[in-house]
Design an enzyme around this catalytic site. Structure first.
Site, short mmCIF file in Angstrom:
data_model
loop_
_atom_site.label_atom_id
_atom_site.label_comp_id
_atom_site.label_asym_id
_atom_site.label_seq_id
_atom_site.Cartn_x
_atom_site.Cartn_y
_atom_site.Cartn_z
N ASP A 9 0.89 -1.17 0.00
CA ASP A 9 0.00 0.00 0.00
C ASP A 9 0.93 1.22 0.00
O ASP A 9 2.13 1.11 0.28
CB ASP A 9 -0.86 -0.07 1.26
CG ASP A 9 -1.53 1.25 1.59
OD1 ASP A 9 -2.27 1.75 0.72
OD2 ASP A 9 -1.30 1.77 2.69
N ASP A 11 -0.20 5.13 0.91
CA ASP A 11 -0.46 6.15 1.95
C ASP A 11 -0.58 5.51 3.33
O ASP A 11 -1.44 4.68 3.55
CB ASP A 11 -1.73 6.93 1.60
CG ASP A 11 -1.54 7.75 0.34
OD1 ASP A 11 -2.37 7.60 -0.58
OD2 ASP A 11 -0.56 8.50 0.25
N GLU A 18 -0.81 11.30 5.00
CA GLU A 18 -2.16 11.85 5.04
C GLU A 18 -2.24 13.30 5.54
O GLU A 18 -3.15 14.04 5.16
CB GLU A 18 -3.11 10.94 5.84
CG GLU A 18 -3.41 9.62 5.18
CD GLU A 18 -4.13 9.71 3.82
OE1 GLU A 18 -4.55 10.81 3.43
OE2 GLU A 18 -4.25 8.67 3.16
N GLY A 51 -10.25 6.99 -1.51
CA GLY A 51 -10.35 7.70 -2.79
C GLY A 51 -10.70 9.16 -2.56
O GLY A 51 -11.72 9.46 -1.92
N ARG A 55 -14.11 10.82 -1.33
CA ARG A 55 -14.07 11.47 -0.01
C ARG A 55 -14.73 12.86 -0.08
O ARG A 55 -15.52 13.24 0.79
CB ARG A 55 -12.62 11.59 0.45
CG ARG A 55 -12.42 11.95 1.90
CD ARG A 55 -10.96 11.74 2.32
NE ARG A 55 -10.59 10.36 2.13
CZ ARG A 55 -9.36 9.95 1.78
NH1 ARG A 55 -8.40 10.82 1.56
NH2 ARG A 55 -9.11 8.68 1.62
N LYS A 84 -6.27 19.37 -6.23
CA LYS A 84 -5.71 18.79 -5.00
C LYS A 84 -4.48 17.94 -5.33
O LYS A 84 -3.45 18.02 -4.66
CB LYS A 84 -6.78 17.96 -4.29
CG LYS A 84 -6.32 17.22 -3.06
CD LYS A 84 -5.89 15.80 -3.37
CE LYS A 84 -5.27 15.14 -2.16
NZ LYS A 84 -4.83 13.75 -2.45
N THR A 122 -5.02 3.13 -3.28
CA THR A 122 -6.24 3.85 -3.66
C THR A 122 -5.90 5.25 -4.17
O THR A 122 -6.72 5.89 -4.82
CB THR A 122 -7.16 3.99 -2.42
OG1 THR A 122 -7.33 2.70 -1.83
CG2 THR A 122 -8.51 4.55 -2.80
N SER A 124 -4.04 8.40 -6.24
CA SER A 124 -3.92 8.66 -7.68
C SER A 124 -2.49 8.41 -8.18
O SER A 124 -1.53 8.60 -7.42
CB SER A 124 -4.32 10.11 -7.97
OG SER A 124 -5.61 10.36 -7.39
N ASN A 127 0.47 10.82 -7.65
CA ASN A 127 0.94 10.90 -6.25
C ASN A 127 1.98 9.82 -5.98
O ASN A 127 2.96 10.05 -5.27
CB ASN A 127 -0.23 10.70 -5.28
CG ASN A 127 -1.28 11.78 -5.43
OD1 ASN A 127 -1.04 12.80 -6.07
ND2 ASN A 127 -2.46 11.55 -4.87
N ASP A 182 -1.71 -0.16 6.21
CA ASP A 182 -1.70 0.68 7.43
C ASP A 182 -3.09 0.85 8.02
O ASP A 182 -3.23 1.37 9.13
CB ASP A 182 -1.15 2.07 7.09
CG ASP A 182 -2.15 2.86 6.24
OD1 ASP A 182 -2.65 3.91 6.72
OD2 ASP A 182 -2.47 2.41 5.13
#
Ligand code: XBP
Ligand code: MG
Length: 244
Positions: A9, A11, A18, A51, A55, A84, A122, A124, A127, A182
């Protein structure tokens, strides 16, 4: 069964991202002239929706405004989220985020052991690219046999779809792979895909139900080496009940 691959994963697992995501959401709202600002308490709850676009739409749906107003805001979500993502990647490139302890060392061990590496996230695509290149260098993207992101269009975590897609692309059965997560959403996705799952919670997820994890570590800095993780994984295969 032999350990042949690791799926990460992003993030909260590769890096504790986050807080920067939260700041990027708020910067995008301000840039769009929207009177919204997510504080850490609100964001902790909103993180249960995976997502970024989902969100934002979830947040809009909870606003006490007429449905017609909600529809106007929902129509703007793709543009808000694109902004964003730009704010977020700019902050990553500026050097705002480091890998969590043990991640770089584990990746190097895995590469030396010729294990397959993959990402199931999840978030993008831009990122992930920005984070890997900024923290591991321009060649890092090539270390991963598959980088599956929120742009893939499959159901997002806690659905197992992204993990099943990665396993299929790697050509590996779940019992030959360890997943690293996480959060409760990510853990559920990995377990539903049949994966032995190591969880390293963050301050955003430490209060979630992580009891289904096969191994829980504060981070991969101490026990996150391949020999320890392989031994845990082998024990699980020999005595599944102990790790049920
Ligand atoms: C965590 C997420 C993502 C990020 C925000 O992804 O749920 O939505 O919070 O990124 P992971 P986007 O599976 O890596 O834990 O705004 O690009 O979605
Ligand atoms: Mg995560």
């Amino acid at each position: 069964m032999t350990l042949r691959g690791l799926i990460f994963d992003v993030d909260g697992t590769l890096a504790d991202t986050e807080e920067v995501h939260r700041q990027a959401f708020n910067a995008a709202f301000a840039a769009e002239g929207l009177p919204w600002a997510w504080d850490q308490r609100a964001y902790r709850d909103l993180l249960k929706v995976t997502g970024g676009q989902e969100r934002i739409a979830h947040f809009i749906d909870a606003l006490e405004i007429p449905a017609s107003e909600k529809s106007k805001f929902v129509a703007r979500v793709p543009v808000i989220h694109a902004n964003k993502t730009q704010f977020y990647t700019n902050m990553v490139v500026a050097g705002g985020i480091n890998l969590r302890p043990g991640i770089a060392a584990l990746l190097e061990e895995a590469r030396n052991a010729d294990l397959a590496l993959a990402i199931a996230t999840t978030t993008s695509g831009p990122n992930v690219e920005a984070l890997l290149q900024r923290t591991l260098g321009p060649r890092a993207l090539r270390w991963f046999g598959m980088i599956a992101t929120g742009d893939l269009g499959v159901a997002k975590k806690p659905a197992p779809d992204i993990y099943l897609h990665v396993l299929d692309r790697l050509g590996l059965p779940p019992q030959d792979v360890i997943a690293f997560e996480d959060s409760a959403n990510g853990l559920m996705a990995a377990k539903q895909a049949g994966l032995f799952t190591v969880v390293t919670p963050t301050q955003w997820t430490e209060d979630e139900d992580l009891s289904a994890a096969d191994v829980i570590l504060a981070d991969l800095g101490d026990n996150g080496n391949l020999s320890f993780l392989s031994s845990q994984y082998s024990r699980a295969l020999k005595s599944p009940r102990e790790f049920a």
